[in-house]
Scaffold this active site. Sequence first.
Site, PDB file in Angstrom:
ATOM      1  N   HIS A  96       4.334  16.238  -3.645  1.00  0.00           N
ATOM      2  CA  HIS A  96       3.607  15.058  -3.159  1.00  0.00           C
ATOM      3  C   HIS A  96       4.571  14.097  -2.449  1.00  0.00           C
ATOM      4  O   HIS A  96       5.747  13.988  -2.830  1.00  0.00           O
ATOM      5  CB  HIS A  96       2.912  14.338  -4.313  1.00  0.00           C
ATOM      6  CG  HIS A  96       1.984  13.267  -3.821  1.00  0.00           C
ATOM      7  ND1 HIS A  96       2.420  12.002  -3.522  1.00  0.00           N
ATOM      8  CD2 HIS A  96       0.669  13.300  -3.507  1.00  0.00           C
ATOM      9  CE1 HIS A  96       1.393  11.288  -3.062  1.00  0.00           C
ATOM     10  NE2 HIS A  96       0.319  12.052  -3.048  1.00  0.00           N
ATOM     11  N   GLU A 168      -1.787  16.285   3.488  1.00  0.00           N
ATOM     12  CA  GLU A 168      -1.845  14.852   3.242  1.00  0.00           C
ATOM     13  C   GLU A 168      -0.918  14.145   4.228  1.00  0.00           C
ATOM     14  O   GLU A 168       0.284  14.019   3.955  1.00  0.00           O
ATOM     15  CB  GLU A 168      -1.388  14.531   1.814  1.00  0.00           C
ATOM     16  CG  GLU A 168      -2.217  15.209   0.750  1.00  0.00           C
ATOM     17  CD  GLU A 168      -2.266  14.409  -0.550  1.00  0.00           C
ATOM     18  OE1 GLU A 168      -3.268  14.505  -1.233  1.00  0.00           O
ATOM     19  OE2 GLU A 168      -1.305  13.665  -0.843  1.00  0.00           O
TER      20      GLU A 168
HETATM   21  P1  PGA Z   1      -5.094   8.012  -2.075  1.00  0.00           P
HETATM   22  O1  PGA Z   1      -4.143   9.136  -2.641  1.00  0.00           O
HETATM   23  O2  PGA Z   1      -6.471   8.649  -1.926  1.00  0.00           O
HETATM   24  O3  PGA Z   1      -5.085   6.939  -3.108  1.00  0.00           O
HETATM   25  O4  PGA Z   1      -4.576   7.608  -0.740  1.00  0.00           O
HETATM   26  C1  PGA Z   1      -4.176  10.392  -2.066  1.00  0.00           C
HETATM   27  C2  PGA Z   1      -3.045  11.245  -2.495  1.00  0.00           C
HETATM   28  O5  PGA Z   1      -1.898  10.795  -2.471  1.00  0.00           O
HETATM   29  O6  PGA Z   1      -3.286  12.406  -2.855  1.00  0.00           O
END
Ligand code: PGA
Length: 256
Positions: A96, A168
């Site tokens: 992540h 992401e």
């Molecule tokens: P968020 O987080 O929806 O709060 O932006 C997404 C993530 O980091 O997976």
Amino acid sequence: MRKKIVGSSWKMHINSFDEASTLAQGIAERLGSEEEVDLFILPAFPLITMTKAMFYGTNIKFGAQNIAVAEKGAHTGEVPVKLVKELECAYVELNHAERRSMYNETDEMTAIKVGLCEQYGLTPIVCIGETSEDIERDRSRMTLRTQILWALENASPAFREQIILAYEPVWAIGQAESASKEYIAKTHKMIRELVKADFNEDLSNKIRIIYGGSVSPETALQLSDVEDVDGLFVGRFGLQAENFEKIVNNFKGESR
Ligand code: PGA
């Protein structure tokens, strides 16, 4: 045919047993018998046992937000993959953006952790995504390609099909809105093409690519009919059971 999948990492937003039990119970009640879409929740490590109890007998799977880079040994403060497996987790989130930027995690560590997941029979959800600097320097494709290579190369060909790629875009995490439908559609297509070019067509057809970054019920509705978007990875907007249910149902296209 790729089955749709929607999951949520609670990150450290949920930081008490009280909050976790209310949220897990709400999700179990609303979505426990969901069959059309795979569902998963990733709570903080100490909440896993409780979450497991709350989801017992439902179709909701759970997992961990990370694992240690080694199997065992002198790694103070880390959580071994074996314990994660013994807790009956199904999924492990890796790579992540917050782990990369705040805890110095690297592509190489991700590759090792993917190998550990294969060894222990856990499904890795590997996050990939460009930063705004990548966009400015016109190197998004290269960044994504590099991350995909590290995510898949250390796995056997059969295991690669199980890995979930979570796209992401780093600049879209923690924002008021997700990236646009067009941008997401275009990038997911590119990711599938990169998998095809660097690995093979069969894998590119089978691997699930999910979108994360400020996913809301509106995002879910917009992305429900985008061919290359196989699922959603939800953050803040999934921290209320009702909202999470809305996201799942919108993504199924039920409110169309
Ligand atoms: P968020 O987080 O929806 O709060 O932006 C997404 C993530 O980091 O997976």
